[in-house]
Write a protein that holds these residues in place. Structure first.
Motif, PDB file in Angstrom:
ATOM      1  N   PHE A 475       0.762  -1.398   0.062  1.00 27.49           N
ATOM      2  CA  PHE A 475      -0.069   0.041  -0.032  1.00 27.49           C
ATOM      3  C   PHE A 475       0.811   1.177   0.152  1.00 27.49           C
ATOM      4  N   ALA A 476       1.374   1.572  -1.143  1.00 27.03           N
ATOM      5  CA  ALA A 476       2.416   2.771  -1.281  1.00 27.03           C
ATOM      6  C   ALA A 476       1.426   3.620  -2.256  1.00 27.03           C
ATOM      7  N   PHE A 477       0.720   4.654  -1.557  1.00 26.62           N
ATOM      8  CA  PHE A 477      -0.241   5.433  -2.496  1.00 26.62           C
ATOM      9  C   PHE A 477       0.036   6.647  -2.358  1.00 26.62           C
ATOM     10  N   LEU A 478       1.172   7.208  -1.481  1.00 26.44           N
ATOM     11  CA  LEU A 478       1.337   8.684  -1.135  1.00 26.44           C
ATOM     12  C   LEU A 478       2.152   9.595  -2.275  1.00 26.44           C
ATOM     13  N   ASN A 483       6.368   3.876  -5.835  1.00 29.00           N
ATOM     14  CA  ASN A 483       6.388   2.527  -6.387  1.00 29.00           C
ATOM     15  C   ASN A 483       6.351   3.245  -8.103  1.00 29.00           C
ATOM     16  N   PRO A 484       6.756   2.397  -9.002  1.00 33.28           N
ATOM     17  CA  PRO A 484       6.911   2.536 -10.319  1.00 33.28           C
ATOM     18  C   PRO A 484       5.332   2.977 -10.846  1.00 33.28           C
ATOM     19  N   ASP A 499      -1.835  16.379  -4.765  1.00 29.30           N
ATOM     20  CA  ASP A 499      -3.080  15.587  -5.115  1.00 29.30           C
ATOM     21  C   ASP A 499      -2.870  14.250  -4.651  1.00 29.30           C
ATOM     22  N   MET A 500      -1.935  13.553  -4.882  1.00 31.35           N
ATOM     23  CA  MET A 500      -1.369  12.000  -4.794  1.00 31.35           C
ATOM     24  C   MET A 500      -1.458  11.885  -3.162  1.00 31.35           C
ATOM     25  N   ILE A 505      -4.062   9.214   1.205  1.00 38.29           N
ATOM     26  CA  ILE A 505      -4.169   8.949   2.675  1.00 38.29           C
ATOM     27  C   ILE A 505      -5.346   8.215   2.611  1.00 38.29           C
ATOM     28  N   GLY A 506      -6.549   8.560   2.165  1.00 39.78           N
ATOM     29  CA  GLY A 506      -7.962   7.994   2.171  1.00 39.78           C
ATOM     30  C   GLY A 506      -7.812   6.551   1.884  1.00 39.78           C
ATOM     31  N   VAL A 507      -7.030   6.250   0.485  1.00 39.21           N
ATOM     32  CA  VAL A 507      -6.997   4.915   0.236  1.00 39.21           C
ATOM     33  C   VAL A 507      -6.247   4.159   1.133  1.00 39.21           C
TER      34      VAL A 507
END
Length: 547
Positions: A475-478, A483-484, A499-500, A505-507
């Motif tokens: 879970f690398a969403f920030l 991640n690639p 934006d990301m 954070i929510g995801v």
């Protein structure tokens, strides 16, 4: 090694070679022993899966799957987002997340350009009727009417990319060239927000879908080899546990992204299909034209799809748990000999044998082309990941042989006074934070040798801690650099880092909560998480103060 992996002072694969060099020098393991740990069943499974992924990409099956799923949900921006999320999540269950995003994102970008162009044409007609036409709104006087191209503004010219031949290297180069987004591309904030939401939905869904299967992400495969004696971690049990997690996280993430970027009025999703706006009509047109360019389903696509379905069926029913598997029925005297890697390797090798076309003869001899070539396989095979995982296996073996794992377990044993759900939550939050700064494969490689002794020390089923932390490692969403997949999406220039972070954070919260829900409910009877297994080492009662 953890510091080097986190900072990338050396290439990840180069750091993974440290155990092979240092363990013999310090008398921990012989060189031949270390070398034997670097290659395991994981690598054979990876090779078989990449053979399948190579054929899927070569013959364009991914485009047909993606466009078909998108067509099913419609062209309303909200439904369109969900359709692309479903497509990308499904693809990432079987191919690398990066590959899934690289397959789907060019289609999304083409649709975005069509939407922007359709809106611009509507405004242009309105201005013409009122006598206030402004030709300066067109990008360098060129309208984006070529459906085969992705056209983006850059300074005074245009960067035109062929969707058909766009590669990962083009995307990363494009990230360097474009840098920041160009404000003049959007005619309204609504358009810009919709573009942001579509882009983020692609990268997030690739990660969420990847956790649903063992070959979907590197951390899943690395974890599956950590306890070789554990037979309950197989493809069937994993997909029963994790597919509902992916579905729950995907739907809630879609609602979150819809609320953030499209709007909180969900009633527009259920309006009659005949009431289409100009942008929806343009979107439907480009999807239909894209699908028509694929032509009829080719024999190569049929073969690839058949092998793909066969591989999944053999994985699920090899040892499903609720009934005798085919491996125990046909080979009862060799129970446990066949693994998921055996299936993947068997069907993966078929792609090198089966002809792609009917053999033909010419003056040079018989011309024969297989479904995939070794050169094409090499282009898709992530050798760096294979070596990185091998280094993790060697590092984990060294911590056990040297006694470091027992020492760490004793240090962490006070955590046994906490409720198990608290310990699991702390571990999930910790790895989710670290994986934003390091690769997910490096993160799980670092934490497995730490968390496994912890579970053994407090006499808790190691799977209770390791399964949720393995999932949360993905879970690398920030950040774009997390991640690639994030980097590829960021390269198209619609997003900012802020934006990301806001959306991620929510995801992140949604995904972690979905994992905790699964592990504490249907995961307990599925993996017998409430009992200490026979295959797990029995913790020593003596205090270990050194090694």
């Amino acid at each position: 090694m953890a510091v080097y992996w986190l900072t990338e002072a050396l290439p990840l694969a180069a750091t993974a070679l440290f155990p092979a060099l240092l363990f013999p020098f310090f008398g921990i393991m012989k060189s031949s022993q270390v070398a034997g740990v670097y290659f395991k069943d994981f690598h054979l499974l990876l090779i078989g899966v990449i053979c399948l992924a190579t054929s899927i990409e070569k013959w364009g099956l991914h485009r047909r799957i993606a466009l078909s799923l998108v067509t099913l949900v419609g062209v309303n921006p909200g439904w369109l987002m969900l359709g692309f999320m479903n497509s990308c999540a499904f693809l990432s269950m079987w191919v690398q997340n990066t590959s899934a995003v690289a397959m789907v994102m060019p289609i999304v970008e083409a649709i975005i350009q069509q939407i922007l162009n359709a809106e611009g044409e509507g405004e242009q007609r309105q201005r013409t009727m009122t006598g206030t036409s402004n030709l300066g709104l067109e990008l360098d006087g060129e309208k984006l009417t070529n459906q085969k191209l992705i056209t983006l503004p850059y300074h005074n010219g245009l960067l035109t990319w062929s969707r058909q031949f766009m590669t990962h290297y083009h995307l990363f180069f494009f990230l360097k060239v474009i840098g920041q987004k160009i404000e003049g591309r959007y005619r309204s904030k609504r358009e810009h927000m919709m573009c942001k939401g579509l882009c983020l939905s692609i990268t997030y869904s690739s990660t969420i879908g990847g956790i649903a299967t063992l070959p979907g992400t590197s951390p899943n495969l690395i974890f599956s080899e950590f306890y070789p004696e554990c037979t309950s971690v197989n493809f069937g049990n994993w997909i029963v546990l994790c597919l509902p997690i992916s579905i729950i996280a995907l739907l809630l993430s879609w609602i979150w992204l819809h609320w953030m970027f499209i709007g909180s009025d969900f009633r527009v999703l259920f309006r009659p299909s005949g009431e289409r706006s100009e942008r929806e009509t343009a979107t439907a047109r480009v999807i239909e034209e894209d699908y028509n360019t694929l032509g009829p389903t080719s024999p190569q696509e049929v073969v690839t799809a058949f092998i793909f379905i066969l591989m999944v069926v053999l994985w699920v029913f090899r040892d499903p748990g609720f009934m005798p598997g085919w491996a125990s029925i046909f080979l009862p005297e060799y129970a446990g000999y066949i693994s998921d890697a055996t299936v993947a390797l068997l069907l993966g090798l078929m792609f090198f044998i089966m002809p792609a076309h009917k053999p033909s003869a010419d003056k040079h001899g018989i011309k024969y082309e297989a479904m995939i070539s070794w050169k094409e396989f090499q282009a898709c095979m992530p050798w760096e990941v294979a070596l990185l995982v091998g280094g993790g296996f060697a590092l984990a073996e060294g911590t056990q042989v040297s006694g470091l794992s027992s020492w760490v377990a004793n240090l962490l044993s006070p955590l046994g006074s906490l409720p198990i759900i608290a310990t699991v939550t702390i571990a999930c939050v910790l790895v989710t934070s670290v994986t934003e700064l390091a690769s997910n494969a490096a993160t799980i490689t670092i934490f497995l040798p730490i968390l496994a002794p912890l579970a053994e020390a407090i006499h808790v089923n190691p799977l209770y801690i390791l399964i949720p932390t393995t999932l949360c490692t993905s879970f690398a969403f920030l950040l774009p650099s997390s991640n690639p997949s994030n980097a590829i999406v960021f390269a198209y220039g619609h997003l900012t880092t802020t934006d990301m972070v806001k959306a991620g954070i929510g995801v992140n919260v949604i995904s972690v909560l979905a994992v905790l829900l699964a592990v504490t409910t249907w995961g307990i009877p599925l993996f017998d998480l409430d009992t200490y297994p026979d295959w797990a080492p029995t913790p020593s009662t003596s205090n270990v103060t050194g090694w």
